[in-house]
Design a protein around this motif. Structure first.
Motif, PDB file in Angstrom:
ATOM      1  N   LEU A  54       0.873  -1.216   0.002  1.00  0.00           N
ATOM      2  CA  LEU A  54      -0.109  -0.145   0.057  1.00  0.00           C
ATOM      3  C   LEU A  54       0.783   1.219   0.052  1.00  0.00           C
ATOM      4  N   VAL A  55       0.662   2.007  -0.883  1.00  0.00           N
ATOM      5  CA  VAL A  55       1.345   3.470  -1.076  1.00  0.00           C
ATOM      6  C   VAL A  55       0.396   4.420  -1.148  1.00  0.00           C
ATOM      7  N   ASP A  56       0.622   5.787  -0.792  1.00  0.00           N
ATOM      8  CA  ASP A  56      -0.097   6.902  -1.033  1.00  0.00           C
ATOM      9  C   ASP A  56      -0.179   7.403  -2.290  1.00  0.00           C
ATOM     10  N   SER A  57       0.921   7.172  -2.955  1.00  0.00           N
ATOM     11  CA  SER A  57       0.674   7.790  -4.508  1.00  0.00           C
ATOM     12  C   SER A  57       1.832   7.087  -5.308  1.00  0.00           C
ATOM     13  N   MET A  66       4.801  -7.429 -16.601  1.00  0.00           N
ATOM     14  CA  MET A  66       4.939  -6.250 -16.069  1.00  0.00           C
ATOM     15  C   MET A  66       4.460  -6.206 -14.575  1.00  0.00           C
ATOM     16  N   SER A  67       5.101  -5.103 -13.777  1.00  0.00           N
ATOM     17  CA  SER A  67       4.692  -5.080 -12.479  1.00  0.00           C
ATOM     18  C   SER A  67       3.566  -4.077 -12.527  1.00  0.00           C
ATOM     19  N   THR A  68       2.615  -4.141 -11.365  1.00  0.00           N
ATOM     20  CA  THR A  68       1.219  -3.676 -11.346  1.00  0.00           C
ATOM     21  C   THR A  68       0.816  -2.633 -10.256  1.00  0.00           C
ATOM     22  N   MET A  69       0.102  -1.696 -10.480  1.00  0.00           N
ATOM     23  CA  MET A  69      -0.493  -0.959  -9.210  1.00  0.00           C
ATOM     24  C   MET A  69      -2.022  -0.668  -9.631  1.00  0.00           C
ATOM     25  N   LEU A  70      -2.790  -0.768  -8.632  1.00  0.00           N
ATOM     26  CA  LEU A  70      -4.048  -0.883  -8.509  1.00  0.00           C
ATOM     27  C   LEU A  70      -4.454   0.528  -8.143  1.00  0.00           C
ATOM     28  N   VAL A  71      -5.136   1.459  -8.770  1.00  0.00           N
ATOM     29  CA  VAL A  71      -5.753   2.671  -8.204  1.00  0.00           C
ATOM     30  C   VAL A  71      -7.052   2.512  -7.982  1.00  0.00           C
ATOM     31  N   GLY A  90      -8.331 -13.784  -7.217  1.00  0.00           N
ATOM     32  CA  GLY A  90      -7.035 -14.134  -7.254  1.00  0.00           C
ATOM     33  C   GLY A  90      -6.023 -13.214  -8.087  1.00  0.00           C
ATOM     34  N   ILE A  91      -6.407 -12.353  -8.199  1.00  0.00           N
ATOM     35  CA  ILE A  91      -5.647 -11.261  -9.281  1.00  0.00           C
ATOM     36  C   ILE A  91      -5.302 -10.246  -8.137  1.00  0.00           C
ATOM     37  N   CYS A  92      -3.989 -10.142  -7.869  1.00  0.00           N
ATOM     38  CA  CYS A  92      -3.267  -9.384  -6.731  1.00  0.00           C
ATOM     39  C   CYS A  92      -2.244  -8.565  -7.226  1.00  0.00           C
ATOM     40  N   PRO A  93      -2.471  -7.055  -7.346  1.00  0.00           N
ATOM     41  CA  PRO A  93      -1.571  -6.231  -7.866  1.00  0.00           C
ATOM     42  C   PRO A  93      -0.150  -6.147  -6.966  1.00  0.00           C
ATOM     43  N   ASP A  94       0.767  -5.729  -7.403  1.00  0.00           N
ATOM     44  CA  ASP A  94       1.949  -5.484  -6.776  1.00  0.00           C
ATOM     45  C   ASP A  94       1.855  -4.265  -5.549  1.00  0.00           C
ATOM     46  N   PHE A  95       1.166  -3.159  -6.170  1.00  0.00           N
ATOM     47  CA  PHE A  95       1.167  -2.087  -5.363  1.00  0.00           C
ATOM     48  C   PHE A  95      -0.380  -1.758  -5.292  1.00  0.00           C
ATOM     49  N   MET A  96      -0.873  -0.945  -4.367  1.00  0.00           N
ATOM     50  CA  MET A  96      -2.279  -0.467  -4.290  1.00  0.00           C
ATOM     51  C   MET A  96      -2.277   1.218  -3.709  1.00  0.00           C
ATOM     52  N   THR A  97      -3.109   1.908  -4.400  1.00  0.00           N
ATOM     53  CA  THR A  97      -3.038   3.422  -3.869  1.00  0.00           C
ATOM     54  C   THR A  97      -4.329   4.084  -4.466  1.00  0.00           C
TER      55      THR A  97
END
Length: 316
Positions: free
Chosen positions: A42-45, A282-287, A306-313
Motif C-alpha cells: 500500500l502506498v499513498d501515491s 509487468m509490475s502492476t499498481m491498482l488505483v 485471485g488477481i493481486c497487484p504489486d501495489f495499491m493506491t
C-alpha cells in the motif's frame, strides 16, 4: 455535447459490485497470469515508486480522468515522471474517437502526450485491419462522430449500423466491428442477437471493457454487449485492447530495452489492467479511488478473483 453511452440496459444499472461479478463470469475468456504477491504493497501515491521503475504505463479512465474531467494530481504526476526522464505511455481501451482525436483530447486536458505515447484499442484494431483479408460487408457499431469510414477497409465493405437498421440488413453482413456503445440500446442488441442466432458471425471488439467510469456513473461498454451476444448465439469474439496480449505487446514494443518487470502498469481494474499487465510480465499498481472498483472491499475482490497487484493506491 450530451454523452450517449448507456448507463442502463434491460433494467440493469451497472455498479462496481455488479461489474466485478460480470468480469468474474467471463474469466474463461480472459488471459491467465500467475499470482506474484500475496497482498499488495500500500502506498499513498505513485511518488515513492518513481525510482523503482524505468517506465510507466497508465490506463486512462479512472486513473487520469473520469469522463471529461482530469483527476486531481494526474497532470502533475505525469509531468514529474517525464521530468525525471521516465518513459510514459497511456494504454487505453478507448475506441469511440479515432487515434489522432484521442491523443488530441489528452493534449487539450493538459497532458504532454501524443500519438506515439498513446496506444488506443482503436489503433490496435486498425493495425489489424490493415493486414487482414475480409470478404463481404462488415457492420460497424459506432456513432457517426467516430468516423467509422476512416477504418482501413475498402469503402464498399463497411456499413455503419444506424438506429433504424433492420434485421434483414444485419443478416447480409459477414461480421461486425464494435467500436463504441454510444447510442446502443435494447432494441439494437435484440436485432443483432436475432441475426447472429440465425447465422453466427465474428465480432471484432475494439473496446473489451464491460464498464467505464464517467463521473459518478458507470457506463456499459462494447465488451459487455459483445459477451452478451456471444453467449446467446455462439458468435466468435476477437478483442483488441486490455487485458489481451496484443495491447501489452504494443506497449512493450514502444519500450525497447526495458525489462517488463521494470515497467509499472497503473490501472483501476483487476480484470483488465492488472490481469493483462501481469500476463505480460509487468509490475502492476491498482488505483482504487476513482474507477470501476470505487467503494468496493478491494481486499475481498483480490481474494475472490485471485488477481493481486504489486501495489495499491487511492490515486496516483
Amino acid at each position: 455535447m450530451i454523452d450517449q453511452h448507456p448507463t442502463a440496459f434491460a433494467g440493469i444499472q451497472p455498479t462496481p459490485a455488479w461489474a466485478f461479478e460480470q468480469y468474474e463470469g467471463i474469466r474463461e475468456r480472459l488471459p491467465s497470469a500467475s499470482v506474484r504477491a500475496a497482498q499488495p504493497r500500500l502506498v499513498d501515491s505513485l511518488a515513492p515508486l518513481v525510482s523503482e521503475f524505468d517506465a510507466f504505463v497508465f490506463d486512462a479512465f479512472g486513473v487520469l480522468n473520469t469522463g471529461p474531467s482530469v483527476i486531481p494530481g494526474a497532470l502533475e504526476q505525469l509531468a514529474r515522471l517525464q521530468a525525471h526522464n521516465k518513459a510514459v505511455l497511456v494504454l487505453s481501451n478507448a475506441a469511440t474517437a479515432s487515434h489522432p482525436a484521442l491523443a488530441a483530447k489528452y493534449q487539450r486536458m493538459g497532458f504532454n502526450l501524443d500519438e506515439e505515447t498513446v496506444i488506443s484499442s482503436r489503433w490496435l484494431l486498425e493495425q489489424h485491419l490493415q493486414h487482414a483479408k475480409h470478404t463481404g460487408i462488415w457492420g460497424v457499431i459506432a456513432p457517426e462522430k467516430s468516423q467509422p469510414e476512416t477504418l482501413p477497409m475498402p469503402n464498399d465493405s463497411v456499413r455503419t449500423i444506424r438506429a433504424d437498421v433492420e434485421e434483414d440488413t444485419l443478416d447480409q453482413m459477414e461480421g461486425f466491428i464494435f467500436l463504441s456503445s454510444e447510442g446502443w440500446n435494447e432494441t439494437l442488441q435484440g436485432r443483432l442477437t436475432n441475426s447472429l442466432t440465425r447465422r453466427p458471425r465474428p465480432i471484432k471488439v475494439a473496446n473489451p471493457d464491460l464498464v467505464a467510469p464517467r463521473g459518478d456513473l458507470l457506463t456499459l461498454e462494447p465488451g459487455y454487449f459483445s459477451h452478451l451476444a456471444a453467449t446467446a448465439t455462439g458468435a466468435s469474439l476477437e478483442f483488441f485492447g486490455k487485458p489481451f496480449a496484443t495491447a501489452f505487446e504494443a506497449a512493450l514494443a514502444r519500450l525497447p530495452g526495458i525489462a517488463p518487470a521494470r515497467i509499472l502498469m497503473v490501472g483501476d481494474t483487476l480484470h483488465t489492467d492488472i490481469l493483462g499487465g501481469q500476463a505480460a510480465g509487468m509490475s502492476t499498481m491498482l488505483v482504487t479511488g476513482h474507477g470501476a472498483l470505487q467503494g468496493m472491499d478491494i481486499h475481498n475482490c483480490i481474494r475472490r478473483s485471485g488477481i493481486c497487484p504489486d501495489f495499491m493506491t487511492p490515486s496516483i
